[in-house]
Design an enzyme around this catalytic site. Structure first.
Site, short mmCIF file in Angstrom:
data_model
loop_
_atom_site.label_atom_id
_atom_site.label_comp_id
_atom_site.label_asym_id
_atom_site.label_seq_id
_atom_site.Cartn_x
_atom_site.Cartn_y
_atom_site.Cartn_z
N GLU A 136 29.26 38.54 37.57
CA GLU A 136 29.03 38.03 38.94
C GLU A 136 28.01 38.86 39.72
OE1 GLU A 136 32.96 37.75 40.62
OE2 GLU A 136 33.67 36.46 39.01
N ASN B 140 28.42 37.23 32.68
CA ASN B 140 29.44 36.23 33.03
C ASN B 140 29.35 35.91 34.53
OD1 ASN B 140 31.90 34.76 32.26
ND2 ASN B 140 33.01 36.24 33.53
N HIS C 118 35.32 27.60 37.42
CA HIS C 118 36.36 27.44 38.44
C HIS C 118 35.97 26.24 39.30
CE1 HIS C 118 38.01 31.33 37.43
NE2 HIS C 118 36.84 31.90 37.60
N GLU D 1 36.59 31.18 31.92
CA GLU D 1 37.75 31.30 32.84
C GLU D 1 38.11 29.94 33.41
OE1 GLU D 1 36.85 34.15 35.93
OE2 GLU D 1 35.81 35.47 34.55
N ASP E 198 39.43 26.78 35.07
CA ASP E 198 40.58 26.19 35.74
C ASP E 198 40.06 25.07 36.62
OD1 ASP E 198 39.50 27.77 37.80
OD2 ASP E 198 41.15 29.20 37.75
O1 9MR Z 1 42.56 35.54 36.79
C1 9MR Z 1 42.42 36.89 37.17
C2 9MR Z 1 43.73 37.32 37.74
O2 9MR Z 1 44.73 37.31 36.72
C3 9MR Z 1 43.60 38.70 38.28
O3 9MR Z 1 44.80 39.04 38.94
C4 9MR Z 1 42.45 38.73 39.28
C5 9MR Z 1 42.27 40.13 39.80
O4 9MR Z 1 41.96 41.01 38.75
O5 9MR Z 1 41.25 38.31 38.68
C6 9MR Z 1 41.29 37.03 38.19
O6 9MR Z 1 40.08 36.75 37.48
C7 9MR Z 1 38.84 36.74 38.14
C8 9MR Z 1 37.83 37.19 37.10
O7 9MR Z 1 38.09 38.50 36.71
C9 9MR Z 1 36.41 37.05 37.58
N1 9MR Z 1 36.15 35.72 38.03
C10 9MR Z 1 37.04 35.25 39.07
C11 9MR Z 1 38.49 35.32 38.58
C12 9MR Z 1 39.41 34.79 39.66
O8 9MR Z 1 39.37 35.65 40.76
#
Ligand code: 9MR
Length: 367
Positions: free
Chosen positions: A177, A218, A254, A284, A286
């Site tokens: 990011e 990513n 997302h 990732e 969803d």
């Molecule tokens: O899905 C992830 C969640 O389980 C964690 O608690 C959270 C904080 O570490 O991060 C979420 O994943 C993020 C990812 O690392 C980067 N892209 C956005 C995701 C959603 O915030």
């Protein structure tokens, strides 16, 4: 083996209800009516990973705390993970603040247990993530370090963490990011202290630390053409031209399901990144839908299924796309930005039953 008996049971209920209706005996509820709020049973009990492997793709899921969840729920979820998926994503367990409680301390316990679970169950694991603007520990952000020290801290983090997981991961998200939505590089502690070359340096340090693991950039909101996607494309194109060791790009996916992109829009965007020589992974995914008390309508579940099917089809149409990973296993434990009105984003519902989205991904993967 939970799935088979449940499906037979549901099929019998449907048949019994149809028989009752045919006899005109439909005025009194019997308690045997089919639950129309649930996805209907499908005959195909072949796991997703079987079809994915046949198409040369990994199918992945985020583990969250499922690997250590106690009781029947934990056991059922772990049986779903090992039966259906071939790739794992460790959620928070490989992030900077989690791995590094202090400059001198490394906490690999949770991440190691995910890797060991993967090894025991013939699954690969994605590493996520080495350089990010979030979850940088306070000892870094509030340490008042001069730029040279911050650079040494980041290099040391990459060196040590990659050495620890050497030979054990299928991919590393080296930089996560780094681009803003407007297409300008995001202002982060790393940009401010190291300058814009920090991305290039991170990849070079990563390659030196482990010459074999595939290295990924990513990001989110880059799945179709947009100012941000164009900017990431230009950045990776420039880095590749300079010989920076980047092997692939991760598209997070997302989305709100009703605003998710078409397979054509995704595939044409994937094609330009693949033309740079990059591998592609969906990292990732969803697809959020409107929920009331955590439950989505049947119509919205169909919209969600279409969104997942389009995403899977775009990957399958792209030879460079080798993985489809979902950010969660079931709706009871998945990341949701606004849980009051949106949610239910993954393939299994809160009762750990497969949703229309599960069958849509399977239909896409099926030869
Ligand atoms: O899905 C992830 C969640 O389980 C964690 O608690 C959270 C904080 O570490 O991060 C979420 O994943 C993020 C990812 O690392 C980067 N892209 C956005 C995701 C959603 O915030």
């Amino acid at each position: 083996m939970h799935a088979a008996p449940r499906r037979f049971g549901a099929t019998l209920l449907v048949t019994a209800a149809a028989a009752l209706a045919a006899c005109g005996a439909d005025s009194q509820p019997t308690g045997l009516e089919p639950d129309t709020t649930r996805s209907q049973p499908a005959a195909d009990t072949v796991p997703l990973r079987f079809y994915a492997e046949a198409r040369g793709r990994y199918i992945g899921a985020a583990t969250g705390s499922v690997l250590t969840m106690p009781g029947d729920s934990g056991a059922l979820l772990r049986s779903i993970v090992t039966r259906e998926f071939s790739m794992l994503w460790t959620g928070t367990y490989m992030k900077f603040d989690y791995l590094r409680p202090s400059r001198a301390t490394y906490n690999y316990t949770q991440a190691d247990s995910v890797v060991a679970f993967g090894q025991r169950n013939r699954m690969v694991v994605r590493g996520h993530t080495l350089v990010w603007h979030q979850q940088v520990p306070a000892w870094v952000t509030a340490g008042n370090y001069p730029a040279d020290t911050l650079k040494a801290i980041l290099k040391d983090h990459i060196d040590k963490v990659m050495a620890h997981f050497k030979g054990k991961l299928a991919a590393w998200d080296v930089v996560n990011e780094a681009m803003g939505d407007d297409g300008s590089i995001r202002s982060t502690i790393w940009l401010t202290s190291l300058g814009p070359d920090y991305i290039e340096q991170a990849f070079r340090w990563a390659r030196a630390a482990d010459p074999d693991v595939p290295l990924y950039y990513n990001d989110y909101n880059i799945e179709t053409a947009s100012a941000k996607s164009d900017a990431v494309y230009r950045m990776l194109s420039d880095l590749k031209a300079k010989g920076v060791p980047i092997d692939g790009i991760g598209f997070q996916f997302h989305y709100q399901a009703d605003a998710a992109p078409s397979a054509d829009a995704i595939a044409s965007n994937f094609a330009r990144f693949a033309a740079l020589g990059l591998k592609i992974q969906i990292t990732e995914a969803d697809m959020h839908v409107k929920v009331q008390n955590g439950i989505a309508s049947t119509a919205d579940q169909q919209v969600q299924a279409t969104a997942y099917r389009n995403m899977a089809n775009a990957c399958l149409r792209t030879p460079a796309c080798n993985a489809i990973e979902i950010e969660g296993i079931y709706d009871g434990q998945a990341w949701v930005a606004d849980p009051t009105s949106w949610g239910a984003p993954v393939l299994y519902d809160v009762h750990m039953q497969p949703k229309p989205a599960y069958y849509a991904v399977k239909a896409a993967l099926k030869p």
